[in-house]
Design an enzyme around this catalytic site. Sequence first.
Site, mmCIF file in Angstrom:
data_model
loop_
_atom_site.group_PDB
_atom_site.id
_atom_site.type_symbol
_atom_site.label_atom_id
_atom_site.label_comp_id
_atom_site.label_asym_id
_atom_site.label_seq_id
_atom_site.Cartn_x
_atom_site.Cartn_y
_atom_site.Cartn_z
ATOM 1 N N HIS A 77 43.257 0.436 21.824
ATOM 2 C CA HIS A 77 43.810 -0.908 21.652
ATOM 3 C C HIS A 77 44.557 -1.379 22.897
ATOM 4 O O HIS A 77 44.795 -2.563 23.068
ATOM 5 C CB HIS A 77 44.805 -0.937 20.489
ATOM 6 C CG HIS A 77 44.275 -0.316 19.240
ATOM 7 N ND1 HIS A 77 43.217 -0.833 18.551
ATOM 8 C CD2 HIS A 77 44.652 0.796 18.567
ATOM 9 C CE1 HIS A 77 42.962 -0.071 17.491
ATOM 10 N NE2 HIS A 77 43.813 0.920 17.488
ATOM 11 N N THR A 87 53.373 -5.438 16.091
ATOM 12 C CA THR A 87 52.262 -6.401 16.102
ATOM 13 C C THR A 87 50.924 -5.723 15.835
ATOM 14 O O THR A 87 49.880 -6.353 15.929
ATOM 15 C CB THR A 87 52.183 -7.155 17.452
ATOM 16 O OG1 THR A 87 51.883 -6.206 18.488
ATOM 17 C CG2 THR A 87 53.479 -7.879 17.754
HETATM 18 ZN ZN LIG Z 1 52.495 -4.353 21.741
#
Ligand SMILES: [Zn+2]
Length: 248
Positions: free
Chosen positions: A86, A199
């Site tokens: 990610h 997040t």
């Molecule tokens: Zn972050």
Amino acid sequence: MTRVLLFIALLLLPFQSIYAGETGAHWTYEGEQGPEHWGDLSPDYSFCKEGKNQSPVDLVADLHPELPELIFQYHGTPVHETHNGHSIQLKVQPGSFLEIPERNQRFALLQGHFHSPSEHTVDGEHFAMEIHLVHSNEDGALVVVGIMIEEGEEDPMLNRIWSFMPEKPGDTTESPLTVFEAGILPPTRDYFAYSGSLTTPPCSEGVKWLVLRKTLTASAQQIARFKEKVGRFTNRPVQDNNARLILD
Ligand SMILES: [Zn+2]
């Protein structure tokens, strides 16, 4: 005025330990495992759809109190750079701190990572990238400092980090270079502050967000290199503020 002080006090309360690391159901930034589905991928991710204090948000300040000064006591350490699928995550060795002397608070720097485009927006506008510097105090309360990167001059620190960028998800490199050095961030009162969440799944809440007004720059090439290695979109869409106030 009392109301303002109360909100500042609430923002600075200690939070429970919530950092869940990289375990759990697989998720992505697009498609069936993308942000709008995170809350359905695992019961552990329920905050992603049910939370009322989610991040990122559009940063438009509601109140303008004098925020406490942030002192970055960062020291250069060798860094482990991990491609976690990610982002590129930089794990630093212990010894670097964010200090808020007026609150008698100190938070240890745990790791830094990047998003592109930025996750937070300012007045509705995205930036090319956003750095997240994740800190924790002894009780496990998280403070994340966000720093926006605009396209412009090449950034020498990013060059050093990118020169050890791991190739593919799961790879880790050990950089002998010291990327977070003392003085890399100036003392500042110029930042947005609000209470939000991680997040990424599990989207745990109780994270104190401090997003600096001062931006860094990176060259188009540097930004492109990150997107090429990690993905074009590594940002969660902005979330509703609900009852929250944003300070600056
Ligand atoms: Zn972050």
